[in-house]
Write an enzyme that holds these catalytic residues in place. Structure first.
Site, PDB file in Angstrom:
ATOM      1  N   PRO A  92       0.813  -1.217   0.000  1.00  0.00           N
ATOM      2  CA  PRO A  92       0.000   0.000   0.000  1.00  0.00           C
ATOM      3  C   PRO A  92       0.843   1.262   0.000  1.00  0.00           C
ATOM      4  CG  PRO A  92      -0.122  -1.120   2.120  1.00  0.00           C
ATOM      5  CD  PRO A  92       0.564  -2.049   1.193  1.00  0.00           C
ATOM      6  N   GLU A 119       3.478  -7.221   8.667  1.00  0.00           N
ATOM      7  CA  GLU A 119       3.760  -5.796   8.485  1.00  0.00           C
ATOM      8  C   GLU A 119       4.631  -5.530   7.264  1.00  0.00           C
ATOM      9  OE1 GLU A 119       2.430  -3.301  10.452  1.00  0.00           O
ATOM     10  OE2 GLU A 119       1.262  -5.019  11.156  1.00  0.00           O
ATOM     11  N   ARG A 161      -3.747  -9.470 -20.013  1.00  0.00           N
ATOM     12  CA  ARG A 161      -4.692  -9.200 -21.099  1.00  0.00           C
ATOM     13  C   ARG A 161      -4.105  -8.273 -22.162  1.00  0.00           C
ATOM     14  NH1 ARG A 161      -7.700  -4.566 -20.768  1.00  0.00           N
ATOM     15  NH2 ARG A 161      -9.559  -5.551 -21.653  1.00  0.00           N
ATOM     16  N   ASP A 176     -10.453   0.854 -23.501  1.00  0.00           N
ATOM     17  CA  ASP A 176     -10.597   0.627 -22.070  1.00  0.00           C
ATOM     18  C   ASP A 176     -10.501   1.934 -21.299  1.00  0.00           C
ATOM     19  OD1 ASP A 176     -10.770  -2.106 -22.331  1.00  0.00           O
ATOM     20  OD2 ASP A 176      -8.661  -2.481 -21.884  1.00  0.00           O
TER      21      ASP A 176
END
Length: 273
Positions: A92, A119, A161, A176
């Protein structure tokens, strides 16, 4: 493309055997190898984590198993004639994963993923392997998961893809959301298929007109409408010079206006009456 994943939950990666990714593997477009990190532990408890230096809650994944696992993964890949490895670290605290980054990764011949738990991984692991290959620390969103395996699945599907031969229609990803080019910073608009009427609901007449120019314009206008409604931040940071006259007209109709100097767009609520 070769893809290696080192994880303490190999079973989490089973979805890599299905759908487009599974078909790509079956056709040899994608060569996937999933490795169990605990295979590189040498105590009876197969320990992969320890308490953090400096204190604090949670546990940190240890350097030794990760170092040995990555060394062996690199050796196996090079023996199989893979080249130019890239280490992808789902976290993150990494850079945002975007369509642009998916395109960039799709052009790499070999990706090695290190989904962490607890962590995270001792920082020295990334610092060590950054001397041997590019390291991409990547975040799939502003939230925290229990582990990085779900992020691996997301990134792999977005990248796979884009590989030649994976999609049935090679042009499918051109329109897209976020696709480089005309759709950069835009969300794809609504789509429709048969039947032409369902539960009293029809489809826009323009889609039945056969006029390709009008259809293309309608789709682009709808992309602006959806982006303005759902992701106004994308339009706000756009350079107005990137839009043609028709684009600027639809944005004006939606209440948007260029900032003084014409470099960015202002949201409707900030436009002076």
């Amino acid at each position: 493309m070769r893809l290696d994943v080192v994880t303490i939950f190999p079973e989490y990666l089973e979805p890599l055997n299905v759908s487009l990714v599974g078909k790509a593997r079956a056709r040899g477009v994608l060569d996937v190898h999933v490795h169990h990190l605990r295979d590189w532990t040498y105590d009876r408890h197969n320990t992969v984590d320890d308490t953090p230096y400096g204190g604090g809650p949670g546990m940190v994944m240890k350097t030794e198993p990760w170092g040995d696992a990555l060394d062996q993964t690199l050796a196996d890949g090079f023996e199989a004639c893979a080249h130019q490895p890239v280490l992808v670290v789902p976290t993150p605290s990494g850079r945002a994963f975007t369509q642009e980054l998916a395109v960039e990764l799709s052009e790499r011949p070999w990706l090695i993923f290190t989904p962490a738990r607890y962590e995270g991984i001792d920082r020295r692991v990334m610092d060590e392997y950054a001397t041997r290959m590019p390291v991409y620390e990547v975040s799939i969103g502003d939230y925290v998961l229990a582990g990085g395996e779900a992020a691996v699945l997301v990134i792999t599907e977005a990248v796979a893809r884009l590989l030649p031969g994976v999609l049935g229609n090679a042009e499918s990803h051109r329109d897209d959301s976020f696709a480089p080019g005309a759709m950069a910073n835009l969300l794809e608009g609504p789509v429709y298929t048969k039947p032409p009427e369902w539960r009293g609901r029809g489809i826009p007449d323009v889609l039945l007109s056969g006029h390709h120019g009008k259809i293309a314009r309608w789709r682009r206008d709808e992309a602006f409408r959806r982006t303005a409604a759902n992701r106004p931040d994308l339009i706000e940071r756009c350079d107005p010079a990137a839009f043609d006259k028709k684009d600027r007209e639809i944005l004006s109709m939606l209440g948007w206006a260029p900032e003084p100097g014409g470099r960015f767009w202002r949201r409707p609520e900030s436009v002076e009456e």
